[in-house]
Write a protein that holds these residues in place. Structure first.
Motif, PDB file in Angstrom:
ATOM      1  N   VAL A  67       0.848  -1.187   0.000  1.00  0.00           N
ATOM      2  CA  VAL A  67       0.000   0.000   0.000  1.00  0.00           C
ATOM      3  C   VAL A  67       0.885   1.240   0.000  1.00  0.00           C
ATOM      4  N   SER A  76      -3.112   3.731  -2.303  1.00  0.00           N
ATOM      5  CA  SER A  76      -3.154   3.055  -3.597  1.00  0.00           C
ATOM      6  C   SER A  76      -2.366   1.759  -3.495  1.00  0.00           C
ATOM      7  N   THR A 115      -6.155  -3.311  -1.664  1.00  0.00           N
ATOM      8  CA  THR A 115      -7.558  -3.068  -1.340  1.00  0.00           C
ATOM      9  C   THR A 115      -7.641  -2.286  -0.035  1.00  0.00           C
ATOM     10  N   PHE A 116      -7.942  -1.019  -0.160  1.00  0.00           N
ATOM     11  CA  PHE A 116      -7.944  -0.109   0.975  1.00  0.00           C
ATOM     12  C   PHE A 116      -8.867  -0.587   2.083  1.00  0.00           C
ATOM     13  N   SER A 117      -9.990  -1.152   1.726  1.00  0.00           N
ATOM     14  CA  SER A 117     -10.990  -1.544   2.717  1.00  0.00           C
ATOM     15  C   SER A 117     -10.567  -2.756   3.546  1.00  0.00           C
ATOM     16  N   SER A 124     -11.407  -0.986   9.389  1.00  0.00           N
ATOM     17  CA  SER A 124     -11.464  -1.057   7.929  1.00  0.00           C
ATOM     18  C   SER A 124     -12.806  -0.603   7.370  1.00  0.00           C
ATOM     19  N   ARG A 168     -13.167   7.810   7.053  1.00  0.00           N
ATOM     20  CA  ARG A 168     -12.594   7.235   5.837  1.00  0.00           C
ATOM     21  C   ARG A 168     -13.675   7.101   4.779  1.00  0.00           C
ATOM     22  N   ASN A 225     -13.979   4.621   1.736  1.00  0.00           N
ATOM     23  CA  ASN A 225     -13.375   3.481   1.063  1.00  0.00           C
ATOM     24  C   ASN A 225     -13.554   3.541  -0.451  1.00  0.00           C
ATOM     25  N   ASN A 282     -10.630   5.575  -1.349  1.00  0.00           N
ATOM     26  CA  ASN A 282      -9.344   5.104  -0.812  1.00  0.00           C
ATOM     27  C   ASN A 282      -8.638   6.186   0.005  1.00  0.00           C
ATOM     28  N   THR A 283      -9.400   6.865   0.829  1.00  0.00           N
ATOM     29  CA  THR A 283      -8.849   7.999   1.566  1.00  0.00           C
ATOM     30  C   THR A 283      -9.319   7.979   3.012  1.00  0.00           C
TER      31      THR A 283
END
Length: 124
Positions: A1, A24, A27-29, A52, A71, A73, A76-77
């Motif tokens: 990440v 980036s 998978t951010f979540s 998450s 956040r 998701n 992605n922030t």
């Protein structure tokens, strides 16, 4: 990440500032996210963290009631809203990602990925 923090700057005490951390690469979540800070001559300290899904948050006592972590998701922030900042909040703020879904850790060694820091300076 890969993590990219932004939004730092000079702010007057009592104003507000929002930090962002864009992720980036993975998978951010799937990641718990945290904000840490380090002031000159001091150790890095936990500020806030979020699970998450965003359903669970944790704050350091020093910022509880003033800062809000959130956040998005889909974007992605992760964000850190700093309300009524104090001079003692002056530090370099960094975001971090932990390969876990639920447990928000306060120890920086439990985080796997780090972004570069963004300087926040609060003038009194």
């Amino acid at each position: 990440v890969q993590l990219q923090a932004s939004g730092g700057g000079l702010v007057q005490a009592g104003d507000s500032l929002r930090l962002s951390c864009a992720a980036s690469g993975r998978t951010f979540s799937n990641y718990v996210m945290g904000w840490f800070r380090q002031a000159p001559g001091k150790e890095r300290e936990f500020v806030s963290g979020i699970s998450s899904s965003g359903g669970s948050t944790l704050y350091a006592d020093s910022v509880k009631g003033r800062f809000t972590i959130s956040r998005d998701n889909a974007k992605n922030t992760v964000y850190l809203e700093m309300n009524s900042p104090k001079f003692e909040d002056t530090a370099v703020y960094s975001c971090a990602a932990r390969a876990a879904r639920l447990v928000v850790a306060t120890n920086p060694t439990n985080y796997d990925y780090w972004g570069q820091g963004t300087q926040v300076t609060v003038s009194s």
